[in-house]
Scaffold this motif. Structure first.
Motif, mmCIF file in Angstrom:
data_model
loop_
_atom_site.group_PDB
_atom_site.id
_atom_site.type_symbol
_atom_site.label_atom_id
_atom_site.label_comp_id
_atom_site.label_asym_id
_atom_site.label_seq_id
_atom_site.Cartn_x
_atom_site.Cartn_y
_atom_site.Cartn_z
ATOM 1 N N SER A 16 0.825 -1.215 0.000
ATOM 2 C CA SER A 16 0.000 0.000 0.000
ATOM 3 C C SER A 16 0.858 1.264 0.000
ATOM 4 N N GLY A 17 1.886 1.284 -0.797
ATOM 5 C CA GLY A 17 2.743 2.465 -0.872
ATOM 6 C C GLY A 17 3.679 2.549 0.323
ATOM 7 N N VAL A 21 7.802 -2.594 -9.975
ATOM 8 C CA VAL A 21 8.401 -1.763 -8.923
ATOM 9 C C VAL A 21 7.374 -0.750 -8.413
ATOM 10 N N ALA A 22 6.677 -0.106 -9.340
ATOM 11 C CA ALA A 22 5.750 0.970 -8.961
ATOM 12 C C ALA A 22 4.601 0.467 -8.097
ATOM 13 N N THR A 23 4.195 -0.798 -8.303
ATOM 14 C CA THR A 23 3.095 -1.334 -7.495
ATOM 15 C C THR A 23 3.596 -2.104 -6.283
ATOM 16 N N LYS A 24 4.897 -2.299 -6.196
ATOM 17 C CA LYS A 24 5.498 -3.171 -5.167
ATOM 18 C C LYS A 24 4.882 -4.569 -5.272
ATOM 19 N N LEU A 59 9.685 1.971 -5.220
ATOM 20 C CA LEU A 59 8.906 0.787 -4.845
ATOM 21 C C LEU A 59 7.577 1.212 -4.223
ATOM 22 N N GLY A 60 6.494 0.940 -4.912
ATOM 23 C CA GLY A 60 5.176 1.329 -4.409
ATOM 24 C C GLY A 60 4.782 2.750 -4.762
ATOM 25 N N SER A 61 5.555 3.387 -5.632
ATOM 26 C CA SER A 61 5.317 4.814 -5.931
ATOM 27 C C SER A 61 4.114 5.038 -6.839
ATOM 28 N N GLU A 62 3.713 4.019 -7.578
ATOM 29 C CA GLU A 62 2.560 4.117 -8.478
ATOM 30 C C GLU A 62 2.594 5.359 -9.358
ATOM 31 N N GLY A 63 3.783 5.681 -9.832
ATOM 32 C CA GLY A 63 3.900 6.763 -10.802
ATOM 33 C C GLY A 63 3.845 8.160 -10.234
ATOM 34 N N ARG A 64 3.716 8.289 -8.926
ATOM 35 C CA ARG A 64 3.530 9.624 -8.348
ATOM 36 C C ARG A 64 4.822 10.396 -8.117
ATOM 37 N N HIS A 107 -0.734 -5.522 -5.063
ATOM 38 C CA HIS A 107 -1.237 -4.828 -6.248
ATOM 39 C C HIS A 107 -1.109 -3.315 -6.187
ATOM 40 N N GLY A 108 -0.771 -2.785 -5.034
ATOM 41 C CA GLY A 108 -0.763 -1.327 -4.878
ATOM 42 C C GLY A 108 -2.184 -0.821 -4.701
ATOM 43 N N PRO A 109 -2.377 0.241 -3.927
ATOM 44 C CA PRO A 109 -3.738 0.730 -3.679
ATOM 45 C C PRO A 109 -4.345 1.483 -4.865
ATOM 46 N N GLY A 110 -3.494 1.985 -5.766
ATOM 47 C CA GLY A 110 -4.021 2.733 -6.906
ATOM 48 C C GLY A 110 -4.888 3.894 -6.442
#
Lengths: 502, 502
Positions: free
Chosen positions: A239-240, B198-201, B248-253, B472-475
């Motif tokens: 979760s980030g 990586v972005a979603t961890k 890691l977990g950044s989801e593009g931000r 999956h990452g929280p998106g």
């Protein structure tokens, strides 16, 4: 005036074997019996800020507040050689105005107070930083927050949720009582804290098997001046960024780490020890990089460190036999490798090596937490010991080693001081390893020469594509070597109470 | 007008066994032969912004710029069921104004342009997000930056330094040619990208053995609008937060991940497969938590998923024999467990279990990347499939499972739609495991009912002390469930080009 010990540990004396003593005497031109310093410094006269004392008393019980000069000095330095040399020379660091020891329940109120008064705060764990983490530039009132009373302890499903103030040795002992281990064994084990391990992004001596602190940390609680971030206690999540993610390597800048959830596991049932002498450092590197299963401890000393180890371990090494074998094998730059593991299959005799049996590895393990005290014996005799470590991929390892040794010698000759440098490889990965340089100098310009040596070595690390530290954190002393965009990114997370503006 | 496929993968048809078809027909009251939707949606009429096109042409080669409606739509949604249901119902998401496919060398200029024009940018990898990562609130011009041309590839010392645009399957194939593997095998392998992992961890299906993406990632290059952060290529370091740590977990931000340095290792030489039927889910949990060496894949289906698997794998399971054995053993809620490992010793027959031989595990592996296409067959028949996954410590696992099933049923009954839920445990740790819920509903108020079910399940995860997602990452869809102080901390790192103000 009272005095404060500024050397590592509480052990007053560390026995060094006569052959090693003679080696040191010869390098530095000293007599071992001449003790020049007892390792203590005087506590300076420091006025107490009565207003601050009064204000803190409104927040915390009296016994959690110290404004006496001794406590304040103790909480104002770490154990970097730069700091110790400074203290020895009477150059004191900035000294905090007060020391507080909050319990977890006190932190909310304390931080609100610090925030409202804009008081800069330094978080103090075990005080074993070797990179100046406790140094700061004074901008106003500064206090030290000791984590000593943060001692939560509960275990669930192979997770130990512990206060950040636990010292490594105490925690491990407590876990051992339940048949468990945290698997993190830094050399500073007896003094460093769980919070410090996380804040510096530490690696223990058995990281090959257990992983480093980031591999052992499930979650953390980070108390910031803008709120508490409390990680869920779960095996993994995506979760980030979590509190633990920014706590790891934070060096106290992003908030107070109050709790850490660590992976724990059953104590190993068996333990195997072996030591060998290899032809040279390159053979050792070649052996290590080809390891299929990496032993929990595998430690390769270079020729210089091996020479010192042979001198300093005569009994345990059966030294005459070893020296004759080294000669008969034609090893001109023999290197010691020790291995320890819980699985005998992971300890494989290196090709073309001389077996030393178990003893050097057993001795190494027995003294693992006391070895820093060897440096104390040098300090007392006017010699400054220091270490720097980095990591390198295998392809770069030999050149990183040789160039670092050359750089040390270049500076030594240029500046005309006495000294030696030696090295070992430990913390082994499929990709490369940590390489650790131990050096010592004796000079009339101690701090300047020490700084010049460190500068040359660190610049060489960077030139060779390596980081400035594998497991100690850059602290304040090495921060300037970290890439500036990275520092700028790190600065985004800084908590104004706990960070200095860069 | 052209149409765009909004379902996973390119496979048009996924064969389901007649017994499973009958089960689905009975639950939903449908006829399998009635196809209600082909999985495509019409591309809407979208005017092109000629000024934007002109400006981008000053920065990038023409063939790296698309403003046609089809490309723009394709790069404006992910594969969450919420998004697919919306598209199917004609509720389109915000659609980007342009799609660009920069090479690494183009990024500096592109980002300077985006910064100067304050153009919001979405980073697009494989487009397989299941949590709405590509959704955004329009505030002005928005473009999608595809990572498709970021294809660096070099290998040194068991490190593969690769562009973030590599799709998993392509990269693995390339590595396999050199006898290597990256050890990361998500179900989305054929479509998802290294940057997305990586972005979603993310965590791959063999994370028990290889670790999750954070364990495989040595370093990253992150291009931010305030500068490039390029990690040193070294086995490990402790110089504070690295580019990889925030990537890691950044989801593009936090910027564009352009390169990732991944650990790689030799391909395993052997492979062992086993499957068993256990008495019930609790026996399976008990078996898993006591595992000494955890197999690379160990996957326990609950009674519901096992029932479906038995129906859908009749041939490979020798189904009559299995059913008679289940009866004779008195298993009322039998559960399937499959195991795969490269070491036979790590596969231990569970106590009181029925051996199914190799076949169910072999079949599972054969179809591992195609299984999401099973959901497509439901979509085409008016059923909405969805999944949510979390992790839990062992002590909480059984209750998390049973309460999640109850919550689903409560909502289903309350709102009066048809549906089923089933579950499996995978990604196993000493501390607990990931638990994965697969559910499907059929309803006249698709999006509202789906949202209500998701809400109930996610709230139950949180009530039970679990995170909202294991891998999956929280998106954008689950961000509101993440603890607010944590979100505030994460927001400190946001890059204004790539982030929406919360």
């Amino acid at each position: 005036m009272p005095a404060v010990r500024v050397l590592y540990g509480t052990r007053d004396k560390y026995e060094i074997h006569p052959a090693a003593v003679r080696e040191i005497e010869s390098i530095f031109g000293i007599r071992w019996s001449d003790i020049l310093w007892d390792g203590n410094v005087q506590v300076p006269d420091l006025p107490e800020d009565n207003k601050l004392k009064e204000d803190l008393s409104g927040i915390l019980d009296r016994d959690k507040i110290s404004l006496d000069p001794e406590s304040r000095l103790i909480h104002s330095f770490g154990l970097s050689s730069i700091e110790i040399a400074g203290l020895k020379a009477g150059r004191y660091p900035e000294i905090v105005d007060a020391v507080v020891e909050p319990e977890a329940k006190d932190l909310h109120g304390l931080i609100a107070f610090l925030k409202s008064r804009k008081i800069h705060s330094i978080i103090y764990g075990g005080g074993t930083s070797v990179n100046g983490s406790l140094l700061y530039k004074r901008k106003g009132l500064t206090i030290a927050i000791s984590t000593d009373r943060l001692k939560e302890y509960r275990v669930v499903d192979n997770i130990a949720i512990v206060g950040s103030g636990w010292k490594g040795g105490e925690l491990e002992k407590k876990l051992n009582e339940s048949g468990l281990t945290a698997g993190h064994f830094p050399e500073s084990m007896l003094a460093s804290t769980v919070g410090g391990w996380v804040a510096t992004k530490a690696a223990g001596q058995e990281s090959n098997y257990y992983g480093s602190i980031e591999d052992r940390t499930i979650g953390a609680v980070l108390v910031r001046s803008d709120g508490i971030i409390r990680d869920t206690i779960s095996p993994r999540e995506s979760s980030g960024l979590m509190a633990k993610d920014i706590a790891l390597g934070s060096e106290g800048r992003y908030g107070v780490i109050t709790e850490v959830a660590l992976k724990v596991q059953s104590l190993p049932k068996k333990r195997f020890y072996r030591a060998f002498i290899l032809k040279d450092f390159e053979s050792g590197i070649d052996y290590m990089r080809k390891l299929d299963g990496i032993p929990a401890v595998v430690r390769l000393s270079d020729a210089e460190e091996t020479g010192f180890a042979l001198n300093n371990n005569e009994e345990s090494f059966g030294i005459r036999y070893v020296r004759s074998r080294i000669r008969s094998m034609g090893f001109e730059k023999p290197c010691l490798i020790i291995m320890i593991d819980n699985d005998q299959d992971r300890i494989v005799k290196p090709p073309r090596s001389i077996s030393l049996g178990r003893s050097p590895a057993v001795t190494w393990e027995r003294d693992r937490y006391e070895r820093p005290c060897l440096g104390n014996e040098l300090w007392k005799r006017g010699i400054i010991p220091d270490t720097l470590e980095t990591s390198a991929i295998w392809d770069n390892m030999a050149i990183l080693h040789s160039t670092t040794l050359s750089e040390f010698d270049r500076i030594r000759v240029e500046r005309g001081f006495r000294g030696f440098i030696m090295s070992h490889i430990s913390h082994v990965y499929d990709q490369g390893a940590c390489i650790y340089f131990t050096f010592a100098i004796m000079s009339g310009n101690e701090i300047e020469d020490l700084s010049a040596v460190r500068e040359a070595i660190l610049n060489n690390f960077i030139t060779q594509g390596s980081p400035v530290t594998h497991h100690h954190g850059p602290g304040t002393l090495m921060r300037k070597y970290v890439e500036k965009n990275r520092i700028a990114m790190q600065a985004l997370l800084m908590d104004p109470i706990f960070s200095e503006v860069e």
